[in-house]
Design an enzyme around this catalytic site. Structure first.
Site, PDB file in Angstrom:
ATOM      1  N   GLY A 192       0.921  -1.185   0.084  1.00  0.00           N
ATOM      2  CA  GLY A 192       0.250   0.068   0.119  1.00  0.00           C
ATOM      3  C   GLY A 192       0.778   1.024  -0.038  1.00  0.00           C
ATOM      4  CB  ALA A 193       0.869   4.305  -1.994  1.00  0.00           C
ATOM      5  NE  ARG A 213       5.273  -3.310  -4.969  1.00  0.00           N
ATOM      6  CZ  ARG A 213       3.942  -3.334  -4.843  1.00  0.00           C
ATOM      7  NH1 ARG A 213       3.461  -3.284  -3.576  1.00  0.00           N
ATOM      8  NH2 ARG A 213       3.297  -3.883  -5.434  1.00  0.00           N
ATOM      9  CB  CYS A 273      -6.350  -3.806  -3.707  1.00  0.00           C
ATOM     10  SG  CYS A 273      -4.773  -4.006  -3.338  1.00  0.00           S
ATOM     11  CG  ASP A 313      -0.628   1.912  -5.757  1.00  0.00           C
ATOM     12  OD1 ASP A 313      -1.429   1.327  -5.846  1.00  0.00           O
ATOM     13  OD2 ASP A 313       0.166   1.677  -4.873  1.00  0.00           O
ATOM     14  CG  ASN A 331      -5.555   1.212  -6.689  1.00  0.00           C
ATOM     15  OD1 ASN A 331      -4.795   1.672  -5.808  1.00  0.00           O
ATOM     16  ND2 ASN A 331      -6.744   0.807  -6.452  1.00  0.00           N
ATOM     17  CE  LYS A 332      -2.160  -4.580  -6.272  1.00  0.00           C
ATOM     18  NZ  LYS A 332      -0.911  -5.020  -6.486  1.00  0.00           N
ATOM     19  CE  LYS A 343      -1.314   7.015  -1.664  1.00  0.00           C
ATOM     20  NZ  LYS A 343      -2.488   6.280  -1.290  1.00  0.00           N
TER      21      LYS A 343
END
Ligand code: RUB
Length: 290
Positions: free
Chosen positions: A20-21, A62, A130, A199, A209-210, A235
């Site tokens: 998770g960001a 990441r 998520c 994200d 995002n996911k 973000k």
């Protein structure tokens, strides 16, 4: 010693022990703060050079969530701006910057929690995907302030972060239903609101995002259900979506030991949702609508 701890944090981020960001950004900020604390650098130049190396180790963990490079770069820029030559004084001041940066991320998180919770009404069904610590914080805040609602969440293949969401919410007392990702259309029929994390928010206000988020946004549009993303401004980036690398992880996360020797298995773990599907982005500065 100092680099060892930074590498350990980077490894936890890479393996998704920290996911998770926001949690990734906070872990990176904390790692840099600890790095300074234990640093044996004897000059300003040495300290800055080590700090950049440590930052690069963290940033490479990441590739998709810009909160990670943004957090690291903000931290380092602030240290660079300080015109302090004495290394001990610089370390002391830098530690204060570390606490400020961490507090700012936490304060933004708290503000979004309250703003996001105001969107939730009694008797609603909220659909999520998520595990976003921001979204679960919003939901828990709303619940703890007396709102009664139910949550539907996807399991989120292949890593199953939806299980973290389901467990966290049910432990908080919130009624939650877990569905498989491919049941999103069925599971959303009675929903009133879709709430996901983020994200990255790109220059064109696209949401990264996911994987699966963009399909969920399309389904929400189909049923005319508002679709919100909770994203602190850390973000946001000036980069366009096609400049952001969408992380592709080990295919073993999908195969789970099954053998498919002649099959091309791809594990792309983030996707892009176009702005026209997004009702609003909940930030610490308020809800941004296009
Ligand atoms: C997590 C994910 C989350 C965002 C937001 O992906 O996509 O929705 O990171 O989370 P992964 P938060 O599990 O691959 O890191 O609100 O906690 O920043």
């Amino acid at each position: 010693m100092e680099f060892k701890k930074v590498k350990e944090t980077a490894e936890k981020i890479e393996k998704m022990e920290i996911q998770g960001a926001v949690q990734i950004a906070l872990a990176a900020e904390k790692a840099l703060e600890d790095f300074i604390f234990y640093s044996k650098a004897e000059t300003r130049t040495e300290l800055l050079s080590d700090l950049k190396k440590a930052g690069n180790i963290l940033k490479s963990a990441r590739p998709t969530a810009v909160a990670l490079p943004n957090a690291v770069n903000n931290f380092i820029e602030k240290v660079e701006e300080m015109e302090i030559e004495d290394v001990d004084d610089l370390k002391r001041e830098t530690l204060e910057i570390g606490s400020e940066v961490i507090n700012r991320t936490k304060e933004a998180f708290e503000k979004i929690t309250k703003i996001g919770a105001s969107l939730i009404k009694n008797e609603q069904i909220i659909f999520t995907h998520c595990h976003s610590s921001t979204v679960t914080s919003i939901l828990k805040h709303a619940f703890n302030h007396g709102k009664k609602f139910k949550v539907v969440c996807t399991e989120t293949r292949p890593f199953g972060q939806g299980f973290i969401t389901a467990r966290e919410l049910s432990e908080a007392g919130i009624p939650v239903t877990l569905i498989v990702d491919s049941a999103a259309m069925q599971g959303m029929k009675k929903a009133d609101l879709v709430l996901v994390g983020a994200d990255t928010i790109t220059k064109e206000k696209k949401l990264i995002n996911k994987i699966g988020t963009s399909q969920i946004a399309l389904i929400a549009e189909h049923f005319d259900i508002p679709f919100y993303s909770a994203a602190q401004t850390l973000k946001f980036t000036d980069k366009k979506a096609d400049e952001i690398e969408l992380e592709e992880r080990d295919k073993e996360e999908i195969l789970e030991g099954r053998s498919l020797p002649d099959v091309n298995v791809r594990n792309v773990v983030f996707d892009i949702t176009e702005p026209e599907y997004i009702t609003g982005i909940i930030t610490e500065e308020g809800i941004k609508k296009e």
